[in-house]
Write a protein that holds these residues in place. Structure first.
Motif, PDB file in Angstrom:
ATOM      1  N   ALA A  78       0.837  -1.209   0.000  1.00  0.00           N
ATOM      2  CA  ALA A  78       0.000   0.000   0.000  1.00  0.00           C
ATOM      3  C   ALA A  78       0.868   1.255   0.000  1.00  0.00           C
ATOM      4  CB  ALA A  78      -0.926  -0.015   1.218  1.00  0.00           C
ATOM      5  N   SER A  79       1.949   1.233   0.770  1.00  0.00           N
ATOM      6  CA  SER A  79       2.832   2.401   0.830  1.00  0.00           C
ATOM      7  C   SER A  79       3.528   2.635  -0.504  1.00  0.00           C
ATOM      8  CB  SER A  79       3.885   2.216   1.929  1.00  0.00           C
ATOM      9  OG  SER A  79       3.263   2.066   3.180  1.00  0.00           O
ATOM     10  N   LEU A  80       3.971   1.554  -1.144  1.00  0.00           N
ATOM     11  CA  LEU A  80       4.594   1.690  -2.463  1.00  0.00           C
ATOM     12  C   LEU A  80       3.600   2.260  -3.470  1.00  0.00           C
ATOM     13  CD1 LEU A  80       6.688  -1.567  -3.123  1.00  0.00           C
ATOM     14  CD2 LEU A  80       7.532   0.785  -3.161  1.00  0.00           C
ATOM     15  N   THR A  81       2.365   1.765  -3.411  1.00  0.00           N
ATOM     16  CA  THR A  81       1.344   2.195  -4.363  1.00  0.00           C
ATOM     17  C   THR A  81       0.989   3.664  -4.159  1.00  0.00           C
ATOM     18  OG1 THR A  81       0.490  -0.065  -4.387  1.00  0.00           O
ATOM     19  CG2 THR A  81      -0.955   1.649  -5.254  1.00  0.00           C
ATOM     20  N   GLU A  82       1.007   4.087  -2.893  1.00  0.00           N
ATOM     21  CA  GLU A  82       0.707   5.482  -2.586  1.00  0.00           C
ATOM     22  C   GLU A  82       1.678   6.415  -3.312  1.00  0.00           C
ATOM     23  OE1 GLU A  82      -0.460   5.743   1.657  1.00  0.00           O
ATOM     24  OE2 GLU A  82       0.727   7.593   1.599  1.00  0.00           O
TER      25      GLU A  82
END
Ligand SMILES: [Zn+2]
Length: 422
Positions: free
Chosen positions: A339-343
């Motif tokens: 999720a953090s990478l996608t953000e």
């Protein structure tokens, strides 16, 4: 991206080979294509236009596959500037990572038409070209037969030596030089934790707080997956930087790294396996091979693993992860990491797949099941620009440090004690 014209038609029109040469060439080519000729035979054994690799020397041109990266199993001169280059795996059947690398030294400026002819594989990797000894690379994207076992392209070369490789060069010497550099940094310990099946050193690196929970990292299981190796290097370098986040991480955690799990396969230019024909990433559990067994023996009972990443390369960037549900108190980590990478990366972020290769003896499964920890196989696309490989791996290291320091994003009360840099 680099595009060159093709002079295939012109070159072929200049050919006037005798029937005899044609026949020998066809038989030789068939033998090579069928994998009948011993891979890696000493060369050159010239039979005129047809030569066994790894070195094929013609009047003003020399192809050299002994540069310790991929392989060049044979060559055939089809015309003055037209060559077929034969590329074989170490054994078969095998994962189709059709892996090649050789240098090309020319006395003159010239245009060549080259065909890569694969046994037991189809064309996969765009040719990476370097004329500065591997410092910078460009790729050739205009390929005839790109989805077949005979891929052709044109190439303008200057006098001197040009490297032609399925991926940027990361041979064993390059990887050992990187290990040497990291081992020389303050606070880093280097250990020879074992010896490969062919007798090569298996080197591990450790840093951070002793007797603290350990982030386990491995790389170099599959020789051609160079972008994974580059990502691992960038990830580790970020963990070792001298900023507040990295310092805080190293005060709270240990990092244990096996950067080159399969040195024999890398040194031999293998597509997939170690020297005994085993995919070492199907040996975590059986531990029939020195490469996997030594790493397990090095860490087991000595360190306290809390998370695991294994760096690879494949067609598309993807994270194969342990599942959200199940044993262990950090199951949230892979989902939060993704999720953090996608953000930050949006549509450039890798996909995430849970439970891939379930039940198989891949490292991700063994570490998850043995230590009840979150595990990620970090797969980098073959075609991601190198700058993006580096920057995304740095970002991944920062996310890993933050998440392991702070705990799950929605439960800030679970954070570790101490000041957490933002
Ligand atoms: Zn792999």
């Amino acid at each position: 991206m680099f595009v060159v014209r093709s002079e295939r038609g012109t070159s072929m029109a200049m050919l006037t080979p005798s029937v005899l040469l044609r026949t020998i060439g066809s038989l030789f080519g068939l033998a090579l294509a069928a994998g009948c000729v011993t891979a890696g035979s000493p060369g050159p054994e010239s039979i005129g236009a047809f030569q066994l690799g790894p070195v094929c020397a013609y009047e003003s041109l020399r192809f050299d596959g002994s540069i310790g990266t991929g392989r060049l199993n044979g060559c055939r001169r089809d015309g003055p500037e037209t060559f077929t280059l034969y590329i074989h795996p170490e054994d078969a059947p095998i994962n189709p990572s059709s892996w090649y690398a050789f240098s090309l030294t020319s006395d003159t400026q010239t245009h060549l038409d080259l065909t890569l002819a694969y046994a037991h594989g189809r064309h996969r990797y765009a040719p990476h070209i370097s004329s500065d000894g591997g410092q910078t690379w460009r790729t050739i994207d205009r390929i005839e037969g790109a989805d077949t076992d005979r891929a052709s392209f044109g190439l303008d070369i200057a006098p001197g030596t040009t490297l032609i490789s399925a991926q940027p060069r990361r041979n064993l010497a390059d990887r050992q030089a990187w290990i040497d550099g990291i081992a020389a940094m303050p606070g880093v310990t280097r250990t020879r934790y074992g010896t490969s099946e062919q007798g090569r050193s298996l080197d591990g690196l450790e840093f951070g707080a002793e007797d603290k929970p350990a982030l386990i990292l491995i790389g170099g299981q599959h020789p051609p997956e160079v972008r994974g190796a580059i990502a691992m290097e960038s990830f580790v370098e970020r963990l070792l930087e001298d900023d507040r986040l990295a310092r805080a991480f190293r005060e709270q955690f240990r990092v244990v790294l096996g950067p080159v799990i399969n040195p024999d396969g890398i040194a031999e230019g293998h597509w997939r396996h170690n020297s005994r024909g085993v995919d070492v990433n199907r040996d975590w559990g059986p531990f029939t091979q020195a490469e996997t067994r030594s790493f397990k023996d090095w860490i087991d009972g000595r360190v306290f693993p809390i998370a695991f990443l294994d760096f690879h390369g494949t067609w598309n960037s993807v994270l194969y992860t342990s599942p959200d549900e199940g044993e262990g108190d950090r199951n949230w980590f892979p989902g939060a990491f993704h999720a953090s990478l996608t953000e930050v990366l949006g549509e450039d972020a890798p996909a995430r797949v849970q439970g891939h290769n379930a039940g198989s003896s891949v490292a991700k499964n063994w570490f998850h099941e043995t230590y009840a920890i979150p595990t990620i196989t970090y797969e980098v696309s073959d075609a991601v620009p190198l700058e993006a490989v580096l920057s995304r791996a740095r970002l991944s290291a920062e996310i890993t440090m933050r998440l392991l320091l702070e705990g799950p994003p929605d439960q800030p009360d679970d954070a570790q004690d101490g000041e957490i840099p933002k």
